[in-house]
Design an enzyme around this catalytic site. Structure first.
Site, mmCIF file in Angstrom:
data_model
loop_
_atom_site.group_PDB
_atom_site.id
_atom_site.type_symbol
_atom_site.label_atom_id
_atom_site.label_comp_id
_atom_site.label_asym_id
_atom_site.label_seq_id
_atom_site.Cartn_x
_atom_site.Cartn_y
_atom_site.Cartn_z
ATOM 1 N N GLU A 19 17.892 61.721 66.958
ATOM 2 C CA GLU A 19 19.094 61.878 66.140
ATOM 3 C C GLU A 19 19.399 63.351 65.947
ATOM 4 O OE1 GLU A 19 18.180 60.083 62.370
ATOM 5 O OE2 GLU A 19 16.327 61.225 62.131
ATOM 6 N N ARG A 48 21.596 49.230 52.025
ATOM 7 C CA ARG A 48 20.620 50.193 52.530
ATOM 8 C C ARG A 48 19.887 50.885 51.384
ATOM 9 N NH1 ARG A 48 22.596 54.643 56.795
ATOM 10 N NH2 ARG A 48 23.477 55.581 54.906
ATOM 11 N N LYS A 88 16.008 55.921 53.533
ATOM 12 C CA LYS A 88 16.764 57.155 53.322
ATOM 13 C C LYS A 88 16.204 57.823 52.065
ATOM 14 C CE LYS A 88 21.584 58.771 53.486
ATOM 15 N NZ LYS A 88 21.461 59.557 54.711
#
Length: 295
Positions: free
Chosen positions: A185, A52, A152
């Site tokens: 979220e 990721r 991210k």
């Protein structure tokens, strides 16, 4: 004496670890990071976290100045240098030092930082037993049309704004909706709801594809719980049998109240309790983690 920080190839006492005020990670949030956990001598799902991190860096055209093998070893060595077996780990890659303009070409060398902290759980144990109180925030999750939620990045301002709403309301956490009004979220977690024994979680088109989220989906299916990745709204949250959040730092934690309404009977539910135990059973194991020490 505090812990040591990996800072561009050197281990520096944390009180001496500094980055330039001209680093674009500081000036503009131009960079990426990961949150990783080590349990009892094993770094949990390290390869998935590295996947990721490198995917996030490629998405913003940021070249990590280390091979994957070098970064993996740097993470492990940072834990060894600090003598840690159970820890929270944060590798950070910034665009690097530039000038006051946003042009990334002015940043010739990306920065790499690895922070580690002795860590047990994000919340005190009583909150895992009692459950969180949450609100639905007015701040919307970042739309995927601007930057995919799979990246991210160092810019968490929308999440922070939602967290400020929760704090102002006297709640523990905020639940963010996407721009269409579907549940996305938490401020730093993925969300699941349970209805009639079925787990529902939003598709990752509107939220970060969490590593813990993926593990929980696998554990749930192995345990015989149906899992559906579907969009749903606030009304479904209010009518849920259970709601819980998942994330590297929080692991699994229940939500027992939303906007002043109790979730079902206002207590953590049996599906959450079952999955939390199943999750705990797979951490700190060679099957799910990379060993820190050669023992």
């Amino acid at each position: 004496m505090g812990l040591k920080v990996y800072l561009n190839g050197e281990f520096v006492p944390e009180e001496e670890a500094k980055v330039s005020v001209f680093d674009h990670g500081f000036l503009y949030g131009d960079g990426v990071f990961e949150g990783i956990r080590a349990y009892d001598g094993y770094v949990f799902k390290l390869e998935e976290h590295l996947d990721r991190l490198y995917d996030s860096a490629r998405a913003i055209n940021l070249e990590i100045p280390m091979s994957r093998a070098e970064l993996r070893e740097a993470i492990l060595e940072t834990l060894r240098v600090n003598g840690l077996r159970t820890a929270y780990i944060r590798p950070i890659v910034t665009r690097g030092v530039g000038d006051l303009g946003i042009d990334p070409r002015k940043c010739p060398e990306p920065g790499v930082i690895i922070l580690v902290k002795d860590w047990k759980t994000l919340y005190p144990e009583e909150l895992y037993e009692r459950g969180l109180r949450a609100i639905v925030a007015s701040t919307r999750a970042r739309p995927p049309e601007s930057l995919p939620p799979s990246v991210k990045s160092l810019n968490y301002l929308t999440n922070i704004m939602a967290k400020l709403e929760a704090i102002a309301a006297g709640a523990d956490e905020a639940i963010m909706l996407d721009v269409r009004g579907f549940v996305a979220e938490g401020t730093a977690d993925n969300l699941f709801l349970v209805k009639k024994g079925v787990l529902y979680t939003p598709p990752v088109t509107t939220n970060l594809p969490g590593i813990t989220r993926g593990v929980v989906i696998e554990l749930a299916r192995e345990a015989g719980y149906p899992v559906r990745e579907e969009y749903f709204g606030v009304a479904q949250l209010y009518g849920a049998d259970e709601v819980f959040l998942t994330g590297t730092a929080a692991e699994l934690i229940p939500v027992v109240e939303i906007d002043g309404r109790p979730v079902a009977d206002g207590k953590p539910g049996p599906v959450f309790r079952d999955l939390r135990q199943r999750f705990k059973a797979i951490t700190g194991k060679p099957e799910t983690g990379v060993p820190i020490y050669n023992e």
